[in-house]
Design an enzyme around this catalytic site. Structure first.
Site, PDB file in Angstrom:
ATOM      1  CB  SER A  60      -0.901   0.014   1.230  1.00 50.69           C
ATOM      2  OG  SER A  60      -1.635  -1.181   1.315  1.00 50.69           O
TER       3      SER A  60
HETATM    4  N1  SAH Z   1      -1.133  -5.055   3.826  1.00 51.48           N
HETATM    5  C1  SAH Z   1      -0.325  -5.334   2.640  1.00 51.48           C
HETATM    6  C2  SAH Z   1      -0.976  -4.908   1.344  1.00 51.48           C
HETATM    7  C3  SAH Z   1      -2.085  -5.790   1.033  1.00 51.48           C
HETATM    8  S1  SAH Z   1      -2.446  -6.124  -0.668  1.00 51.48           S
HETATM    9  C4  SAH Z   1       1.034  -4.688   2.733  1.00 51.48           C
HETATM   10  O1  SAH Z   1       1.273  -3.906   3.654  1.00 51.48           O
HETATM   11  O2  SAH Z   1       1.866  -4.993   1.878  1.00 51.48           O
HETATM   12  C5  SAH Z   1      -3.844  -7.149  -0.275  1.00 51.48           C
HETATM   13  C6  SAH Z   1      -3.503  -8.559   0.115  1.00 51.48           C
HETATM   14  O3  SAH Z   1      -4.711  -9.172   0.539  1.00 51.48           O
HETATM   15  C7  SAH Z   1      -2.956  -9.407  -1.025  1.00 51.48           C
HETATM   16  O4  SAH Z   1      -1.729  -9.958  -0.648  1.00 51.48           O
HETATM   17  C8  SAH Z   1      -4.043 -10.489  -1.211  1.00 51.48           C
HETATM   18  O5  SAH Z   1      -3.520 -11.753  -1.572  1.00 51.48           O
HETATM   19  C9  SAH Z   1      -4.665 -10.531   0.175  1.00 51.48           C
HETATM   20  N2  SAH Z   1      -6.020 -11.061   0.249  1.00 51.48           N
HETATM   21  C10 SAH Z   1      -7.068 -10.834  -0.584  1.00 51.48           C
HETATM   22  N3  SAH Z   1      -8.163 -11.491  -0.150  1.00 51.48           N
HETATM   23  C11 SAH Z   1      -7.797 -12.152   0.995  1.00 51.48           C
HETATM   24  C12 SAH Z   1      -8.485 -13.010   1.920  1.00 51.48           C
HETATM   25  N4  SAH Z   1      -9.762 -13.337   1.768  1.00 51.48           N
HETATM   26  N5  SAH Z   1      -7.791 -13.486   2.970  1.00 51.48           N
HETATM   27  C13 SAH Z   1      -6.489 -13.175   3.163  1.00 51.48           C
HETATM   28  N6  SAH Z   1      -5.789 -12.381   2.324  1.00 51.48           N
HETATM   29  C14 SAH Z   1      -6.436 -11.862   1.259  1.00 51.48           C
END
Ligand code: SAH
Length: 217
Positions: A60
């Site tokens: 992010s």
């Molecule tokens: N917090 C992260 C950015 C997140 S990007 C950072 O600081 O880098 C969003 C992430 O959510 C992705 O890695 C994706 O694979 C994950 N994601 C999406 N749906 C999900 C779910 N149902 N359960 C767990 N992870 C999920």
């Protein structure tokens, strides 16, 4: 700590854009974002931009990390659930501001890399899980704080709101389509959930795994 003019510039920009909580700014200052960013983007690690990580996901934008963290209103004794570990950056920032972070990621290679980063940084208060975070973490619930870092549909997943403690706060991007997402904050009162729409944002989608078939023994 070595002086990094890009880092100083970013922190000033975050403050100017509304991240005024000095504890949040200090956490962002202390976590080396360059360790969470792929090699190809090292020179942009301290720019205020989201950057691609593996498997089509993103780390992010620092401003979004700052504002969402601030919106959580963390206390050092809180247990925090994060859904969407990704690179692990947001979890690492949270880990400096609360007692323990429980973070769930559905993509195994991303989770393994994030775990290696927590270890390298000697962060001991993050517990990880591979799986569908929309189910929450029932064995640990209720949580004082829940942060979802992928965009859900129009409403938050019910398992997550059910796992929010009374007095607790959940911050989650919601929206019906990619161009119309907002960060929404929910507070659980004795009487129910209070919704507050914050600012527009753009996140990768929150994907739920299909329900597992019921197997007979
Ligand atoms: N917090 C992260 C950015 C997140 S990007 C950072 O600081 O880098 C969003 C992430 O959510 C992705 O890695 C994706 O694979 C994950 N994601 C999406 N749906 C999900 C779910 N149902 N359960 C767990 N992870 C999920």
């Amino acid at each position: 700590m070595t002086y990094n003019p890009r880092k100083i510039r970013l922190l000033m920009a975050l403050r100017g854009a509304g991240v005024t909580d000095t504890r949040v700014l200090a956490a962002i200052e202390r976590i080396p974002r360059e360790l969470f960013v792929p090699d190809a983007f090292q020179d942009r690690a301290w720019e205020d931009v989201a950057l691609p990580i593996d498997l089509g996901q993103t780390i992010s934008q620092p401003l979004v990390v700052g504002l969402m963290t601030q919106a959580l209103d963390l206390h050092p004794r809180h247990l925090v659930l994060e859904v969407g570990t990704g690179s692990g950056y947001q979890a690492a920032v949270l880990s400096r501001l609360c007692r323990r972070v429980f973070t769930i990621e559905r993509l195994k290679p991303l989770l393994r890399e994030a775990e290696a980063r927590f270890k390298a940084l000697d962060i001991g208060n993050i517990t990880t899980r591979l799986g569908d975070g929309t189910r929450g973490w029932p064995e640990v619930a209720p949580f004082a704080r829940i942060l979802v870092t992928a965009a859900g549909g129009p409403e938050p997943p019910k398992d997550l709101t059910d796992q929010l403690a009374v007095g607790g706060v959940m911050v989650i991007p919601l929206g019906t389509d990619h161009r119309d997402q907002r960060v929404v904050r929910f507070r659980r009162s004795e009487a129910g959930l209070i919704r507050e729409d914050l600012w527009p944002v753009r996140f990768v989608p929150l994907l739920s795994d299909p329900p597992q078939p019921v197997r007979s023994a």
